[in-house]
Design a protein around this motif. Structure first.
Motif, mmCIF file in Angstrom:
data_model
loop_
_atom_site.group_PDB
_atom_site.id
_atom_site.type_symbol
_atom_site.label_atom_id
_atom_site.label_comp_id
_atom_site.label_asym_id
_atom_site.label_seq_id
_atom_site.Cartn_x
_atom_site.Cartn_y
_atom_site.Cartn_z
ATOM 1 N N ALA A 96 16.338 -47.717 23.635
ATOM 2 C CA ALA A 96 16.074 -49.105 24.001
ATOM 3 C C ALA A 96 17.328 -49.768 24.535
ATOM 4 N N ALA A 97 18.451 -49.522 23.862
ATOM 5 C CA ALA A 97 19.710 -50.117 24.293
ATOM 6 C C ALA A 97 20.095 -49.646 25.682
ATOM 7 N N VAL A 98 19.911 -48.365 25.942
ATOM 8 C CA VAL A 98 20.274 -47.787 27.242
ATOM 9 C C VAL A 98 19.311 -48.251 28.337
ATOM 10 N N MET A 99 18.007 -48.142 28.061
ATOM 11 C CA MET A 99 17.007 -48.417 29.087
ATOM 12 C C MET A 99 16.912 -49.895 29.446
ATOM 13 N N SER A 100 17.109 -50.777 28.476
ATOM 14 C CA SER A 100 17.010 -52.211 28.772
ATOM 15 C C SER A 100 18.109 -52.638 29.739
ATOM 16 N N THR A 101 19.296 -52.072 29.597
ATOM 17 C CA THR A 101 20.387 -52.410 30.502
ATOM 18 C C THR A 101 20.154 -51.818 31.887
ATOM 19 N N ILE A 102 19.716 -50.558 31.940
ATOM 20 C CA ILE A 102 19.452 -49.917 33.231
ATOM 21 C C ILE A 102 18.404 -50.700 34.016
ATOM 22 N N SER A 124 19.574 -56.824 27.642
ATOM 23 C CA SER A 124 20.173 -56.422 28.919
ATOM 24 C C SER A 124 21.679 -56.267 28.787
ATOM 25 N N ASP A 125 22.267 -57.073 27.935
ATOM 26 C CA ASP A 125 23.715 -57.069 27.736
ATOM 27 C C ASP A 125 24.154 -55.856 26.922
ATOM 28 N N MET A 126 23.530 -55.655 25.770
ATOM 29 C CA MET A 126 23.989 -54.636 24.824
ATOM 30 C C MET A 126 23.390 -53.266 25.133
ATOM 31 N N SER A 127 24.171 -52.414 25.715
ATOM 32 C CA SER A 127 23.713 -51.072 26.047
ATOM 33 C C SER A 127 24.017 -50.121 24.892
ATOM 34 N N GLY A 128 24.258 -48.845 25.203
ATOM 35 C CA GLY A 128 24.541 -47.873 24.167
ATOM 36 C C GLY A 128 25.806 -48.172 23.387
ATOM 37 N N TRP A 129 26.638 -49.082 23.914
ATOM 38 C CA TRP A 129 27.862 -49.484 23.207
ATOM 39 C C TRP A 129 27.535 -50.018 21.816
ATOM 40 N N LEU A 130 26.459 -50.790 21.720
ATOM 41 C CA LEU A 130 26.108 -51.414 20.451
ATOM 42 C C LEU A 130 25.644 -50.390 19.424
#
Length: 504
Positions: free
Chosen positions: A339-345, A56-62
């Motif tokens: 996954a990074a994008v969708m988990s945060t959204i 949830s924390d790490m979005s597309g930034w990671l």
């Protein structure tokens, strides 16, 4: 740089998206009450809580921004990552176990605004309404930004039309969040977090082997620019302080700390911390090496990803994947970005939905709503917020998205000091909490948009989270000292301390 689309890549992505929908359906079957939908019935195991909080924390930034920064700047881009690692560890250590215990003690609060209301016996509903509105405002914009990220990734890497890409990402995320609720979001986070970590470990490892090992890679990097291996390159003291200050934001991020509230017991925080920090460190180190080793590998191939051409440098993760792996694996790597994008959204959608139903609807309703009614409204709230965010993200250059640059700071300054002091200081009052939230949010906005930093003799603007956090903490302390403390508040804190000792 566009990657070559093949049926293998498309199949891998479709399989991933279908898996997310299946998990959403399973979460739907397991959701029987509003508490299940909002907080998973407080039944998360340490592993699920840890990976869910991390994903949830790490979005597309990671997956994009951090490797891209390392590719261009080198080790000097690592200060922000260090600040986040320290902040996440302290968040698990100091906030997680106490928040899990106190939210249950404080009338079984299942949202942050509800906890603040019950913690300070706020019959006026002021804290609940204000904090709920802050969450809804910032997260609607946050979700919009995440959707834009997903759309841009599809467009820039696969060449698919932005609006088509946006609808694909938004639709799948909305469906599994809408029906599955907290359980579906948490379980998909476990899958997404695992995919992210594995991809971030595989890509730099294979690139390192192709270059000829660590020594050969560093020699190649030195031949490009020796400063890339200098941790102080291109950063000032103020810049380092500001980067490290990012870690303070963890104490106030509702979509992360809600995972602490959902754990089975406070004692689960310790094993969850170990799992979560292991995942985070491996993922961040993998992302950093992706950018750094990627610079050496691509230079050997005569390729340079120009940051001035459509932010090409941020595609280093995907470019390496295409050059090193089979198309099926490339699809897996692209799925890791999704996954990074969708988990945060999904996490942000759910927290926003909870605030709308639990903190606003129930507050203004004169009767007590039933569980089925709240679950139905919760799903409706997810849909409404998602559609608003989708509308805001339809234009990728929408000016409202500029707010996202300091949304992390806004949450960190508005909620961070309030959450910490409410768990550790019995002398804190309702008005102190109100002053802290309001002051933190205002200072962040003013500091980020004015030259106020010059009044303090600074040559450059330090990250707005730091002054916001400090001034909000002072506001809480001063206002709490000058306002009368309700004896019930002190008594509630005493009960909490007893419960904390029992859990230990």
């Amino acid at each position: 740089m566009l990657i070559h689309i093949s049926y293998e890549i498309i199949i891998s992505i479709i399989v991933y998206l279908i898996l997310m929908l299946i998990i959403g359906w399973y979460g739907y079957k397991k959701t029987a009450s509003h508490s299940d939908y909002t907080l998973g019935g407080r039944g998360l195991t340490p592993g699920v809580a840890a990976l869910s909080a991390g994903a949830s924390d790490m979005s597309g930034w990671l997956m994009l921004a951090l490797p891209g920064s390392m590719y261009i700047t080198g080790l000097g881009a690592g200060w922000l990552a260090l600040g986040l690692i320290i902040g996440a560890y302290l968040n698990w250590l100091f906030l997680a176990p106490r928040l899990r215990t106190y939210t249950e003690t404080a009338n079984d609060s299942i949202t942050i605004p509800a906890f603040l209301e019950n913690r300070f016996f706020d019959g006026s509903k002021l804290l609940r309404i204000i904090s709920g509105l802050i969450i809804i405002l910032f997260f609607t914009v946050y979700v919009s930004s995440g959707m834009v990220s997903g759309g841009v990734v599809f467009e820039s890497v696969l060449g698919i039309d932005y609006h088509t890409s946006l609808l694909i990402v938004a639709s799948v995320t909305i469906v599994y969040t809408l029906f599955g609720g907290f359980l579906a979001v948490s379980w998909t986070d476990v899958v997404q977090g695992s995919v992210m970590m594995l991809a971030l470990l595989f890509v730099p490892t294979f690139a390192l082997a192709e270059v000829g090992g660590l020594t050969a890679s560093f020699d190649e990097i030195r031949s490009i620019d020796p400063n890339l291996l200098d941790i102080f390159r291109g950063v000032s003291v103020i810049g380092i302080i500001g980067s490290l200050a990012w870690g303070l934001g963890y104490f106030g991020q509702p979509h992360i700390i809600v995972r602490f509230m959902a754990m089975r017991t406070a004692s689960d925080a310790k094993p969850a911390r170990r799992i979560g920090m292991t995942w985070m460190i491996l993922s961040i180190v993998g992302a950093m090496f992706t950018g750094l080793i990627g610079r050496a590998y691509l230079n050997g191939e005569g390729i340079f990803l120009d940051p001035d051409v459509g932010s090409q440098h941020e595609t280093v993760f995907v470019v390496l994947g295409e050059m090193l792996f089979h198309p099926y694996v490339i699809g897996f790597i692209f799925s890791a970005i999704l996954a990074a994008v969708m988990s945060t959204i999904s996490s942000q959608l759910l927290v926003t939905s909870s605030s709308l139903t639990e903190d606003l609807y129930k507050t203004f309703l004169k009767r007590k709503p039933g569980d089925k009614e709240l679950v139905f409204l919760g799903r409706g709230a997810v849909l409404v917020v998602a559609l608003i965010a989708l509308a805001l993200s339809w234009n990728p250059d929408s000016s409202i998205l500029e707010l996202v640059s300091y949304a992390w700071a806004g949450f960190g300054a508005a909620f961070g000091p309030v959450m910490l002091l409410s768990l550790y200081w019995r002398g804190m009052t309702k008005w102190g909490a109100f002053a802290g939230m309001l002051t933190g949010a205002v200072v962040v906005i003013v500091w980020a948009n004015t030259n106020l930093y010059q009044w303090f003799g600074m040559d450059e603007r330090v990250y707005e989270l730091l002054p916001g956090f400090i001034i909000a903490s002072l506001a809480i302390f001063i206002v709490s000292k000058v306002t009368s403390n309700d004896k019930r508040v002190a008594g509630g804190f005493t009960d909490f301390k007893k419960k904390l000792k029992e859990n230990k």
